[in-house]
Write a protein that holds these residues in place. Structure first.
Motif, PDB file in Angstrom:
ATOM      1  N   PHE A 325       0.855  -1.184   0.000  1.00  0.00           N
ATOM      2  CA  PHE A 325       0.000   0.000   0.000  1.00  0.00           C
ATOM      3  C   PHE A 325       0.892   1.236   0.000  1.00  0.00           C
ATOM      4  CE2 PHE A 325       1.162  -0.691   4.335  1.00  0.00           C
ATOM      5  CZ  PHE A 325       1.208   0.557   4.933  1.00  0.00           C
ATOM      6  N   LEU A 326       0.309   2.373  -0.397  1.00  0.00           N
ATOM      7  CA  LEU A 326       0.954   3.674  -0.250  1.00  0.00           C
ATOM      8  C   LEU A 326       0.279   4.404   0.902  1.00  0.00           C
ATOM      9  CD1 LEU A 326       1.443   4.970  -3.921  1.00  0.00           C
ATOM     10  CD2 LEU A 326       3.174   4.062  -2.371  1.00  0.00           C
ATOM     11  N   GLN A 327       1.066   4.964   1.803  1.00  0.00           N
ATOM     12  CA  GLN A 327       0.504   5.685   2.945  1.00  0.00           C
ATOM     13  C   GLN A 327      -0.210   6.944   2.453  1.00  0.00           C
ATOM     14  OE1 GLN A 327       1.105   4.517   6.227  1.00  0.00           O
ATOM     15  NE2 GLN A 327      -0.321   6.020   7.039  1.00  0.00           N
ATOM     16  N   PRO A 328      -1.523   7.056   2.680  1.00  0.00           N
ATOM     17  CA  PRO A 328      -2.245   8.253   2.226  1.00  0.00           C
ATOM     18  C   PRO A 328      -1.770   9.511   2.962  1.00  0.00           C
ATOM     19  CG  PRO A 328      -3.755   6.451   2.727  1.00  0.00           C
ATOM     20  CD  PRO A 328      -2.420   6.064   3.275  1.00  0.00           C
ATOM     21  N   GLN A 329      -1.884  10.657   2.285  1.00  0.00           N
ATOM     22  CA  GLN A 329      -1.576  11.947   2.895  1.00  0.00           C
ATOM     23  C   GLN A 329      -2.834  12.701   3.303  1.00  0.00           C
ATOM     24  OE1 GLN A 329       0.887  13.918  -0.108  1.00  0.00           O
ATOM     25  NE2 GLN A 329       2.732  13.233   0.959  1.00  0.00           N
ATOM     26  N   GLY A 330      -3.976  12.101   3.061  1.00  0.00           N
ATOM     27  CA  GLY A 330      -5.231  12.743   3.408  1.00  0.00           C
ATOM     28  C   GLY A 330      -6.399  11.888   2.975  1.00  0.00           C
ATOM     29  N   GLY A 331      -7.592  12.429   3.125  1.00  0.00           N
ATOM     30  CA  GLY A 331      -8.794  11.710   2.740  1.00  0.00           C
ATOM     31  C   GLY A 331      -9.230  10.725   3.794  1.00  0.00           C
ATOM     32  N   MET A 332      -9.850   9.621   3.338  1.00  0.00           N
ATOM     33  CA  MET A 332     -10.454   8.656   4.256  1.00  0.00           C
ATOM     34  C   MET A 332     -10.116   7.210   3.913  1.00  0.00           C
ATOM     35  SD  MET A 332     -14.194  10.537   4.397  1.00  0.00           S
ATOM     36  CE  MET A 332     -14.991   9.184   5.212  1.00  0.00           C
ATOM     37  N   PHE A 333      -9.324   6.989   2.842  1.00  0.00           N
ATOM     38  CA  PHE A 333      -9.173   5.637   2.335  1.00  0.00           C
ATOM     39  C   PHE A 333      -7.717   5.261   2.092  1.00  0.00           C
ATOM     40  CE2 PHE A 333     -13.139   7.394   0.478  1.00  0.00           C
ATOM     41  CZ  PHE A 333     -14.033   6.679   1.257  1.00  0.00           C
ATOM     42  N   CYS A 334      -7.455   3.959   2.241  1.00  0.00           N
ATOM     43  CA  CYS A 334      -6.174   3.362   1.878  1.00  0.00           C
ATOM     44  C   CYS A 334      -6.459   2.242   0.886  1.00  0.00           C
ATOM     45  CB  CYS A 334      -5.466   2.817   3.123  1.00  0.00           C
ATOM     46  SG  CYS A 334      -3.912   1.969   2.786  1.00  0.00           S
ATOM     47  N   TRP A 335      -5.761   2.251  -0.235  1.00  0.00           N
ATOM     48  CA  TRP A 335      -5.896   1.227  -1.274  1.00  0.00           C
ATOM     49  C   TRP A 335      -4.734   0.250  -1.096  1.00  0.00           C
ATOM     50  CZ3 TRP A 335      -9.606  -0.233  -4.387  1.00  0.00           C
ATOM     51  CH2 TRP A 335      -9.363  -0.848  -5.626  1.00  0.00           C
ATOM     52  N   ALA A 336      -5.069  -0.979  -0.770  1.00  0.00           N
ATOM     53  CA  ALA A 336      -4.045  -1.975  -0.467  1.00  0.00           C
ATOM     54  C   ALA A 336      -4.214  -3.189  -1.375  1.00  0.00           C
ATOM     55  CB  ALA A 336      -4.142  -2.398   0.999  1.00  0.00           C
ATOM     56  N   ARG A 337      -3.114  -3.962  -1.541  1.00  0.00           N
ATOM     57  CA  ARG A 337      -3.141  -5.143  -2.406  1.00  0.00           C
ATOM     58  C   ARG A 337      -2.521  -6.333  -1.686  1.00  0.00           C
ATOM     59  NH1 ARG A 337      -0.710  -6.151  -6.433  1.00  0.00           N
ATOM     60  NH2 ARG A 337      -2.353  -7.001  -7.758  1.00  0.00           N
ATOM     61  N   LEU A 338      -3.231  -7.440  -1.698  1.00  0.00           N
ATOM     62  CA  LEU A 338      -2.678  -8.686  -1.206  1.00  0.00           C
ATOM     63  C   LEU A 338      -1.622  -9.177  -2.193  1.00  0.00           C
ATOM     64  CD1 LEU A 338      -6.064 -10.334  -0.184  1.00  0.00           C
ATOM     65  CD2 LEU A 338      -4.302  -9.522   1.398  1.00  0.00           C
ATOM     66  N   THR A 339      -0.545  -9.720  -1.702  1.00  0.00           N
ATOM     67  CA  THR A 339       0.565 -10.120  -2.587  1.00  0.00           C
ATOM     68  C   THR A 339       0.613 -11.617  -2.857  1.00  0.00           C
ATOM     69  OG1 THR A 339       2.040 -10.301  -0.675  1.00  0.00           O
ATOM     70  CG2 THR A 339       1.982  -8.181  -1.830  1.00  0.00           C
ATOM     71  N   GLY A 340      -0.190 -12.408  -2.139  1.00  0.00           N
ATOM     72  CA  GLY A 340      -0.151 -13.851  -2.316  1.00  0.00           C
ATOM     73  C   GLY A 340      -1.196 -14.360  -3.289  1.00  0.00           C
ATOM     74  N   ALA A 341      -1.495 -15.649  -3.197  1.00  0.00           N
ATOM     75  CA  ALA A 341      -2.434 -16.282  -4.124  1.00  0.00           C
ATOM     76  C   ALA A 341      -3.883 -15.979  -3.787  1.00  0.00           C
ATOM     77  CB  ALA A 341      -2.207 -17.795  -4.111  1.00  0.00           C
ATOM     78  N   ILE A 342      -4.156 -15.580  -2.546  1.00  0.00           N
ATOM     79  CA  ILE A 342      -5.533 -15.289  -2.117  1.00  0.00           C
ATOM     80  C   ILE A 342      -5.941 -13.912  -2.624  1.00  0.00           C
ATOM     81  CG2 ILE A 342      -7.067 -15.037  -0.136  1.00  0.00           C
ATOM     82  CD1 ILE A 342      -5.923 -17.844  -0.442  1.00  0.00           C
ATOM     83  N   ASP A 343      -7.119 -13.820  -3.252  1.00  0.00           N
ATOM     84  CA  ASP A 343      -7.599 -12.506  -3.670  1.00  0.00           C
ATOM     85  C   ASP A 343      -8.581 -11.959  -2.633  1.00  0.00           C
ATOM     86  OD1 ASP A 343     -10.416 -13.102  -4.367  1.00  0.00           O
ATOM     87  OD2 ASP A 343      -9.584 -14.204  -6.064  1.00  0.00           O
ATOM     88  N   SER A 344      -8.895 -10.668  -2.755  1.00  0.00           N
ATOM     89  CA  SER A 344      -9.671  -9.994  -1.702  1.00  0.00           C
ATOM     90  C   SER A 344     -11.118 -10.466  -1.644  1.00  0.00           C
ATOM     91  CB  SER A 344      -9.612  -8.471  -1.899  1.00  0.00           C
ATOM     92  OG  SER A 344     -10.214  -8.102  -3.133  1.00  0.00           O
ATOM     93  N   THR A 345     -11.680 -10.934  -2.762  1.00  0.00           N
ATOM     94  CA  THR A 345     -13.055 -11.441  -2.751  1.00  0.00           C
ATOM     95  C   THR A 345     -13.125 -12.792  -2.056  1.00  0.00           C
ATOM     96  OG1 THR A 345     -13.568 -10.252  -4.799  1.00  0.00           O
ATOM     97  CG2 THR A 345     -15.015 -12.076  -4.204  1.00  0.00           C
ATOM     98  N   ARG A 346     -12.157 -13.636  -2.328  1.00  0.00           N
ATOM     99  CA  ARG A 346     -12.116 -14.946  -1.665  1.00  0.00           C
ATOM    100  C   ARG A 346     -11.888 -14.786  -0.159  1.00  0.00           C
ATOM    101  NH1 ARG A 346      -7.422 -19.482  -2.682  1.00  0.00           N
ATOM    102  NH2 ARG A 346      -7.993 -20.867  -0.959  1.00  0.00           N
ATOM    103  N   LEU A 347     -11.094 -13.791   0.223  1.00  0.00           N
ATOM    104  CA  LEU A 347     -10.786 -13.569   1.632  1.00  0.00           C
ATOM    105  C   LEU A 347     -11.972 -12.999   2.414  1.00  0.00           C
ATOM    106  CD1 LEU A 347      -8.785 -13.341   4.019  1.00  0.00           C
ATOM    107  CD2 LEU A 347      -8.037 -11.143   3.048  1.00  0.00           C
ATOM    108  N   LEU A 348     -12.849 -12.255   1.740  1.00  0.00           N
ATOM    109  CA  LEU A 348     -13.864 -11.475   2.452  1.00  0.00           C
ATOM    110  C   LEU A 348     -14.764 -12.301   3.377  1.00  0.00           C
ATOM    111  CD1 LEU A 348     -15.135  -8.738   3.000  1.00  0.00           C
ATOM    112  CD2 LEU A 348     -16.543  -9.045   0.939  1.00  0.00           C
TER     113      LEU A 348
END
Length: 414
Positions: A325-348
């Protein structure tokens, strides 16, 4: 007795198969007692300036009878002039009587601009990933909405320029500062380049700026419209909102647009709701005049900055190289990415069972083929630092459970 058969209504094309919001589908899980939700795009309720708003409301209450009539369609004069002064603090000069209009949040502002600029056969551009309602608002006009690649560094301006040369859009919408979902901020150079492209291809460049006041680190970059001079100003519009800084329940936003565009938008608004509540507008104007806003915004900036720092620390400590992820400098959100084989929908589903909720990245892509399956949006606004840290601890446990193929009772709709 009513028939159980649903009539075959002849719905307008944009509403024949209305999409279901993947974010709203998460609300029942996010609202469960004990769950830590990083899913919603809501501001922190405990940070609302209730005392300041009550004081402004009490002041307005002494002249309440004057506030119970219909408002001017373009907004109360007191609020238009107050918002023009606030915009000037952001570097934007405008005529509050011909270029600025009060709207029901920035979402209505974008809807009005879309309605007066777009019709079937026209083309509009939005960022991808981006806020789903923006694209949907434009599609409701019957226009074709195309997506421009975006990411942690903001919209790809050169890709936009190449697409504009081919598709000739009439309207392009961008969130240049702390975008949703990526938290990205465009550089000054990219903003100037966007203005060049808008003038060259004659499209209205709409900057949606709900988060710009929420900078807690780094150097501020002027709004695009503040950089627009000469002809470029005639191809630029700016929309903003009090939802993220004061309270979303006020439903107060505003647009700054060329006079002829603004005039047509007020006509469209007359067909919508006639006007925003005069009473609420006067309370917001009084709140600004009393200096409450200038005192309140630094408080929420500091709070969100501390929460964002806590999120970054927790991700680095508990997720390590399993997420980027990149550390945000403002706002309300952080956009992050899993690096392994598991995707974010499967993890949810595993995350929900471990009482932590986020929004998978695919919710922010209009074209599923473009979606980043590993991405997720984490909101740090509504949780305190301890809750944020605990949430990421739970996320790591959920990832371990997912990797082990542990059974889950959560069945999420596709």
């Amino acid at each position: 007795m009513p028939s159980s058969t649903v009539p075959e209504y002849a719905f307008a094309a944009p509403f024949t198969h209305p999409p279901t919001s993947p974010i709203r589908r998460l609300a029942p899980y996010a609202n469960r007692p004990g769950t830590i939700s990083m899913a919603g795009g809501y501001p922190a309720q405990e940070l609302f300036d209730v005392a300041g708003l009550n004081a402004a409301a009490a002041n307005v209450g002494t002249r309440l009878v004057d506030c119970l009539q219909y408002s001017n369609i373009e907004g109360q004069a007191s609020l238009r002039h107050a918002l023009a002064r606030l915009s000037a603090q952001r570097g934007i000069s405008c005529d509050p009587d011909t270029e600025l209009a009060v709207t029901g949040g920035s979402q209505q502002a974008l809807a009005l601009l879309s309605r007066v600029m777009l019709q079937p056969g026209d083309v509009a551009f939005v960022e991808s990933p981006g806020f789903p309602n923006s694209a949907q608002t434009m599609r409701h006009t019957g226009a074709t909405v195309l997506t421009v690649p975006s990411g942690p560094e903001g919209v790809d301006v050169e890709a936009l320029a190449r697409m504009a040369a081919i598709h000739k859009p009439k309207l392009v919408s961008v969130v240049a500062t702390f975008s949703n979902p990526c938290g990205a901020t465009l550089t000054r150079e990219k903003r100037l380049r966007l203005l060049e492209v808008a003038v060259e291809h004659r499209f209205l460049l709409v900057e949606d700026d709900p988060y710009g006041e929420l900078r807690f680190s780094g150097a501020a970059v002027p709004p695009i419209i503040a950089l627009a001079t000469g002809e470029a100003r005639q191809w630029t519009a700016y929309i903003s909102s009090m939802s993220k800084t004061m309270a979303p329940g006020l439903r107060i936003g505003w647009m700054i647009a060329p006079a002829e565009v603004r005039r047509r938008c007020t006509g469209a608004k007359a067909a919508d709701d006639m006007a925003c509540s005069a009473w609420i507008q006067e309370i917001v104007a009084q709140y600004l005049a009393d200096g409450h806003y200038d005192q309140h915004v630094p408080r929420i900036r500091a709070a969100y900055g501390a929460r964002c720092a806590a999120l970054g620390d927790a991700l680095r400590t508990h997720m390590g190289d399993e997420i980027t992820f990149l550390q945000p400098q403002g706002g309300m959100f952080c956009w992050a990415r899993l690096t392994g084989a598991i995707d974010s929908t499967r993890l949810l589903p595993h995350a929900i069972e471990h009482e932590i909720v986020y929004v998978p990245g695919n919710a922010f892509y209009s074209d599923p083929a473009q979606a980043d399956a590993q991405a997720m949006r984490l909101s740090f606004a509504t949780m305190n630092e301890a809750q944020i840290t605990e949430g990421i601890v739970r996320l790591r446990r959920a990832l371990r459970a997912c990797e082990a193929n542990e059974p889950v009772s959560i069945a999420l709709a596709a």
